[in-house]
Enzyme design. Structure first.
Site, PDB file in Angstrom:
ATOM      1  CE1 TYR A 354       0.745  -0.022   4.407  1.00 36.23           C
ATOM      2  CE2 TYR A 354      -1.522  -0.641   4.783  1.00 36.23           C
ATOM      3  CZ  TYR A 354      -0.263  -0.390   5.255  1.00 36.23           C
ATOM      4  OH  TYR A 354      -0.020  -0.508   6.589  1.00 36.23           O
ATOM      5  CD  GLU A 355       0.089   5.660   2.651  1.00 38.44           C
ATOM      6  OE1 GLU A 355       0.944   6.525   2.473  1.00 38.44           O
ATOM      7  OE2 GLU A 355      -0.811   5.735   3.505  1.00 38.44           O
ATOM      8  N   GLY A 356       1.698   2.757  -2.553  1.00 38.97           N
ATOM      9  CA  GLY A 356       2.658   2.571  -3.648  1.00 38.97           C
ATOM     10  C   GLY A 356       3.474   1.313  -3.425  1.00 38.97           C
TER      11      GLY A 356
END
Ligand code: CAA
Length: 371
Positions: A354-356
């Site tokens: 998550y978050e890239g």
């Protein structure tokens, strides 16, 4: 870590660690059953943990960014789910409203978020737009004094539990650039509903849901920043978000390392086994340096895109590798829930996603190097 911190920050770290032991630890069993830690968030609000880097004028603690990152790190050592709830709420909801909001938006939302009276969620990912965030489809159509939102967001942390949603939507479908805008949507707005509640491998205390927007009418004053500049808002918010997730990874890695050391002290193994701790400890120290370096860049208002991505890339990998090694060093015991190693292992993997994802962090670093 001590050399990286001021005396005040060291005392703060002890304070957060004590809080985590006293308040977070007893909630783990409930969180592992999938229960959202509502009471714990109230306890944390009383300590100001929901608004650490927010100025006191907006009812935050008024502390520096590193102080905030210390809290994510320390809380995540005890439970990583609480780490992500605080990180998303602060880094990618409260901070962008403070950075890009009008005076009215800041006055209406920031004090309530910073004091934990309201919880925030960040809504970017869609069924057909994950890593390629600029290809989102959720539409925000202007109609007189309103925007009308239609579409779906998935994998939203704290969705359903949160009160304030930062939603990214397409305002100009005819343009391929600058066509995304950011909106503040409140829970309870007609047409805004919560869908699937995901059953996850780890982070059981944190909610991850689908959100449906079906003709959601919001006043035009809920636009955050300038129309068409939503993608930049999302990306710059994620710079701070990624340092938060890196600190969460650091907490998981440290907890797994500590568990492995303590197990091997009680159950001595051969030197070939024990020396594996050397690699684990070195990886953790290196991750720590990157995380606290990125935090210090952010604190100094220096460009932090590359440093944030490096910290997240390295620390999340360290968390996965160290927690995997910890299971291995504990042997069969590590695979059972008699030890916490299996939870650290389950919680670590998402930090690489998550978050890239790690691939996206490499791409971001690469783009910065080639600039
Ligand atoms: N900071 C500030 N601005 C940035 C930026 C950054 N990190 N990255 C890009 N931008 C700006 C660029 O400067 C550019 O601006 P101009 O048009 O003015 O030049 C604009 O944004 C477009 O940049 P790119 O051309 O680099 O954009 P791109 O479409 O090629 O893709 C990407 C960039 C890095 C792949 C991006 O899509 C990305 O980060 N994808 C990953 C998405 C992601 O992290 N999702 C997380 C979901 S939220 C979540 O997980 C939260 C949770 O629940 C825990």
């Amino acid at each position: 870590m001590d050399v990286l911190l001021t005396e005040k920050q060291r005392l703060w770290r002890e304070q957060v660690a004590e809080f985590a032991h006293q308040y977070v630890f007893p909630e783990i069993e409930n969180m592992e059953k999938g229960r959202f830690p509502r009471k714990l968030l109230t306890d944390m609000s009383k300590q100001g943990f929901l608004g650490i880097p927010i100025p006191s004028a907006y009812h935050g603690l008024g502390a520096d960014f590193t102080t905030y990152i210390i809290a994510i790190h320390e809380l995540s050592k005890v439970n990583a789910a609480i780490g992500v709830i605080v990180s998303v709420h602060t880094s990618v909801v409260t901070m962008p409203i403070l950075a890009f909001g009008t005076s009215r938006q800041k006055e209406s939302y920031v004090p309530l978020l910073a004091t934990g009276q309201k919880l925030g969620a960040f809504c970017l990912t869609e069924p057909t737009a994950g890593s390629d965030a600029s290809s989102i489809l959720l539409r925000a159509e202007r109609s007189d004094e309103h925007y009308v939102l239609n579409g779906t967001k998935i994998f939203i942390t704290s969705g359903g539990e949160a009160d304030v949603y930062l939603v990214f939507a397409v305002t100009d479908p005819s343009s391929t650039k600058k066509n995304i805008s950011a909106f503040i949507v409140e829970k309870g707005t007609p047409g805004f509903t919560v869908g699937k509640d995901e059953k996850k491998m780890g982070l059981h205390g944190s909610k991850t849901v689908t959100l449906h927007f079906d003709g959601v009418r919001i006043p035009k004053e809920q636009l955050l920043g300038v129309e068409g500049e939503g993608f930049q808002i999302a990306m710059s918010s994620l710079n701070a978000g990624r340092i938060g997730i890196a600190a969460q990874s650091l907490g998981i890695a440290e907890a797994a390392l500590t568990e492995a050391v303590s197990y091997l002290k009680q159950h001595p193994a051969g030197i070939e086994t024990t020396i594996r701790l050397g690699d684990m400890a070195a990886k953790w120290e290196a991750a720590k340096l990157l995380v606290y370096q990125a935090a210090s860049y952010k604190q100094a208002n220096r460009p932090v895109t590359k440093e944030a991505s490096m910290a997240k890339l390295f620390a999340s990998k360290a968390a996965v590798e160290i927690s995997t090694e910890a299971i291995h060093l504990l042997g069969m015991a590590g695979y059972t829930n008699r030890y916490k190693a299996e939870r650290y292992f389950r919680d670590a993997k998402i930090c690489e996603i998550y978050e890239g994802t790690s691939e996206i962090q490499r791409l971001v670093i690469c783009k910065q190097l080639m600039k």
